[in-house]
Design a protein around this motif. Structure first.
Motif, PDB file in Angstrom:
ATOM      1  N   THR A  77       2.117   6.265  -1.553  1.00 41.97           N
ATOM      2  CA  THR A  77       1.201   5.213  -2.002  1.00 41.97           C
ATOM      3  C   THR A  77       1.346   5.028  -3.514  1.00 41.97           C
ATOM      4  O   THR A  77       1.881   5.899  -4.211  1.00 41.97           O
ATOM      5  N   ALA A  78       0.837   3.926  -4.034  1.00 44.80           N
ATOM      6  CA  ALA A  78       0.886   3.669  -5.473  1.00 44.80           C
ATOM      7  C   ALA A  78       0.111   4.748  -6.235  1.00 44.80           C
ATOM      8  O   ALA A  78       0.551   5.204  -7.292  1.00 44.80           O
ATOM      9  N   ASP A  79      -1.032   5.162  -5.698  1.00 39.73           N
ATOM     10  CA  ASP A  79      -1.826   6.204  -6.364  1.00 39.73           C
ATOM     11  C   ASP A  79      -1.065   7.526  -6.422  1.00 39.73           C
ATOM     12  O   ASP A  79      -1.050   8.204  -7.452  1.00 39.73           O
ATOM     13  N   CYS A  80      -0.441   7.883  -5.317  1.00 36.48           N
ATOM     14  CA  CYS A  80       0.356   9.114  -5.252  1.00 36.48           C
ATOM     15  C   CYS A  80       1.509   9.025  -6.252  1.00 36.48           C
ATOM     16  O   CYS A  80       1.772   9.973  -7.003  1.00 36.48           O
ATOM     17  N   ALA A  81       2.187   7.877  -6.291  1.00 33.94           N
ATOM     18  CA  ALA A  81       3.314   7.687  -7.204  1.00 33.94           C
ATOM     19  C   ALA A  81       2.851   7.829  -8.652  1.00 33.94           C
ATOM     20  O   ALA A  81       3.479   8.529  -9.449  1.00 33.94           O
ATOM     21  N   GLU A  82       1.741   7.189  -8.994  1.00 29.48           N
ATOM     22  CA  GLU A  82       1.235   7.252 -10.373  1.00 29.48           C
ATOM     23  C   GLU A  82       0.869   8.682 -10.761  1.00 29.48           C
ATOM     24  O   GLU A  82       1.170   9.134 -11.867  1.00 29.48           O
ATOM     25  N   THR A  83       0.263   9.418  -9.833  1.00 26.25           N
ATOM     26  CA  THR A  83      -0.112  10.815 -10.105  1.00 26.25           C
ATOM     27  C   THR A  83       1.131  11.662 -10.394  1.00 26.25           C
ATOM     28  O   THR A  83       1.169  12.424 -11.362  1.00 26.25           O
ATOM     29  N   GLU A  84       2.159  11.506  -9.568  1.00 27.86           N
ATOM     30  CA  GLU A  84       3.378  12.291  -9.766  1.00 27.86           C
ATOM     31  C   GLU A  84       4.122  11.885 -11.039  1.00 27.86           C
ATOM     32  O   GLU A  84       4.673  12.733 -11.745  1.00 27.86           O
ATOM     33  N   LEU A  85       4.111  10.597 -11.352  1.00 25.52           N
ATOM     34  CA  LEU A  85       4.784  10.142 -12.572  1.00 25.52           C
ATOM     35  C   LEU A  85       4.050  10.627 -13.819  1.00 25.52           C
ATOM     36  O   LEU A  85       4.680  10.975 -14.823  1.00 25.52           O
ATOM     37  N   ARG A  86       2.722  10.674 -13.760  1.00 29.58           N
ATOM     38  CA  ARG A  86       1.957  11.198 -14.897  1.00 29.58           C
ATOM     39  C   ARG A  86       2.260  12.685 -15.109  1.00 29.58           C
ATOM     40  O   ARG A  86       2.372  13.143 -16.240  1.00 29.58           O
ATOM     41  N   ALA A  87       2.398  13.412 -14.012  1.00 23.93           N
ATOM     42  CA  ALA A  87       2.747  14.839 -14.117  1.00 23.93           C
ATOM     43  C   ALA A  87       4.139  14.975 -14.747  1.00 23.93           C
ATOM     44  O   ALA A  87       4.361  15.851 -15.588  1.00 23.93           O
ATOM     45  N   HIS A 138      12.938  10.318  -9.109  1.00 24.64           N
ATOM     46  CA  HIS A 138      13.918   9.227  -9.063  1.00 24.64           C
ATOM     47  C   HIS A 138      13.603   8.268  -7.915  1.00 24.64           C
ATOM     48  O   HIS A 138      13.661   7.043  -8.075  1.00 24.64           O
ATOM     49  N   GLN A 139      13.260   8.818  -6.747  1.00 27.64           N
ATOM     50  CA  GLN A 139      12.916   7.978  -5.590  1.00 27.64           C
ATOM     51  C   GLN A 139      11.681   7.129  -5.881  1.00 27.64           C
ATOM     52  O   GLN A 139      11.634   5.949  -5.532  1.00 27.64           O
ATOM     53  N   ILE A 140      10.674   7.727  -6.533  1.00 25.30           N
ATOM     54  CA  ILE A 140       9.450   6.987  -6.863  1.00 25.30           C
ATOM     55  C   ILE A 140       9.767   5.874  -7.860  1.00 25.30           C
ATOM     56  O   ILE A 140       9.298   4.739  -7.716  1.00 25.30           O
ATOM     57  N   ALA A 171       0.825  -1.208   0.000  1.00 22.22           N
ATOM     58  CA  ALA A 171       0.000   0.000   0.000  1.00 22.22           C
ATOM     59  C   ALA A 171       0.860   1.260   0.000  1.00 22.22           C
ATOM     60  O   ALA A 171       0.564   2.211  -0.697  1.00 22.22           O
ATOM     61  N   GLU A 172       1.937   1.226   0.760  1.00 25.11           N
ATOM     62  CA  GLU A 172       2.853   2.374   0.819  1.00 25.11           C
ATOM     63  C   GLU A 172       4.279   1.855   0.746  1.00 25.11           C
ATOM     64  O   GLU A 172       4.569   0.779   1.239  1.00 25.11           O
ATOM     65  N   ARG A 173       5.118   2.657   0.132  1.00 23.82           N
ATOM     66  CA  ARG A 173       6.535   2.289   0.072  1.00 23.82           C
ATOM     67  C   ARG A 173       7.369   3.475   0.549  1.00 23.82           C
ATOM     68  O   ARG A 173       6.965   4.618   0.421  1.00 23.82           O
ATOM     69  N   VAL A 174       8.538   3.157   1.051  1.00 25.55           N
ATOM     70  CA  VAL A 174       9.424   4.185   1.600  1.00 25.55           C
ATOM     71  C   VAL A 174      10.230   4.819   0.468  1.00 25.55           C
ATOM     72  O   VAL A 174      10.873   4.128  -0.309  1.00 25.55           O
ATOM     73  N   LEU A 175      10.154   6.138   0.367  1.00 24.40           N
ATOM     74  CA  LEU A 175      10.981   6.865  -0.606  1.00 24.40           C
ATOM     75  C   LEU A 175      12.324   7.210   0.011  1.00 24.40           C
ATOM     76  O   LEU A 175      13.357   7.154  -0.621  1.00 24.40           O
ATOM     77  N   GLU A 176      12.254   7.622   1.247  1.00 26.74           N
ATOM     78  CA  GLU A 176      13.452   7.858   2.053  1.00 26.74           C
ATOM     79  C   GLU A 176      12.996   7.728   3.496  1.00 26.74           C
ATOM     80  O   GLU A 176      11.794   7.745   3.755  1.00 26.74           O
ATOM     81  N   PRO A 177      13.905   7.570   4.444  1.00 30.07           N
ATOM     82  CA  PRO A 177      13.471   7.350   5.828  1.00 30.07           C
ATOM     83  C   PRO A 177      12.431   8.387   6.276  1.00 30.07           C
ATOM     84  O   PRO A 177      12.652   9.592   6.142  1.00 30.07           O
ATOM     85  N   GLY A 178      11.289   7.885   6.718  1.00 30.08           N
ATOM     86  CA  GLY A 178      10.228   8.761   7.216  1.00 30.08           C
ATOM     87  C   GLY A 178       9.294   9.298   6.145  1.00 30.08           C
ATOM     88  O   GLY A 178       8.320   9.967   6.466  1.00 30.08           O
ATOM     89  N   ILE A 179       9.590   9.028   4.872  1.00 31.40           N
ATOM     90  CA  ILE A 179       8.708   9.522   3.797  1.00 31.40           C
ATOM     91  C   ILE A 179       8.142   8.340   3.022  1.00 31.40           C
ATOM     92  O   ILE A 179       8.876   7.578   2.389  1.00 31.40           O
TER      93      ILE A 179
END
Length: 138
Positions: free
Chosen positions: A75-85, A119-121, A64-72
């Motif tokens: 979600t897959a939906d958030c990642a897809e939205t940012e990648l589409r942008a 890059h993190q996503i 459901a959620e993955r770590v981009l960096e410690p403490g951050i």
């Protein structure tokens, strides 16, 4: 005595007929359900001959959620939205025939300063790194 025996024999004959009817109904119902099951099974089987069948890809459960960096987390939906942008942003160059990762790397190489978060996503969601929203379009 005799009437009782006749009545008992008649009841047995009637019970036997009812049992035969129920048996017939039951076997008809099981035949229908078998046909339905065969149709359902047929729909699940891939189309093609037995020499050419390829194993269907199994969907891998996505966290459901993955770590981009410690403490951050992302979600897959958030990642897809940012990648589409990122896909539609012309600042980082064209994206035809490039994967998202290739486009990010090229933009970085050309000094276009693509966001590090992209890059993190791409690293956290490798299944989203291959194809942009433009993939397959000409």
């Amino acid at each position: 005595g005799m009437k009782r025996k006749q009545a008992a024999a008649a009841k047995m004959t009637k019970d036997s007929q009812v049992t035969k009817q129920q048996s017939s109904i039951t076997s008809h119902a099981s035949l229908i359900s078998k046909k339905k099951r065969d149709v359902i099974i047929a729909k699940k089987e891939p189309i093609g001959n037995s020499l050419n069948l390829q194993k269907a890809e199994v969907a891998v459960p996505v966290a459901a959620e993955r770590v981009l960096e410690p403490g951050i987390l992302c979600t897959a939906d958030c990642a897809e939205t940012e990648l589409r942008a990122f896909d539609i942003c012309t600042r980082y160059g064209p994206c035809m025939s490039l994967t998202r990762t290739q486009r990010f790397d090229r933009a970085k190489r050309l000094g276009l300063n693509p966001p590090e978060r992209i890059h993190q996503i791409l690293e956290a969601f490798p299944e989203m790194s291959a194809e942009s929203i433009w993939h397959g379009r000409t």
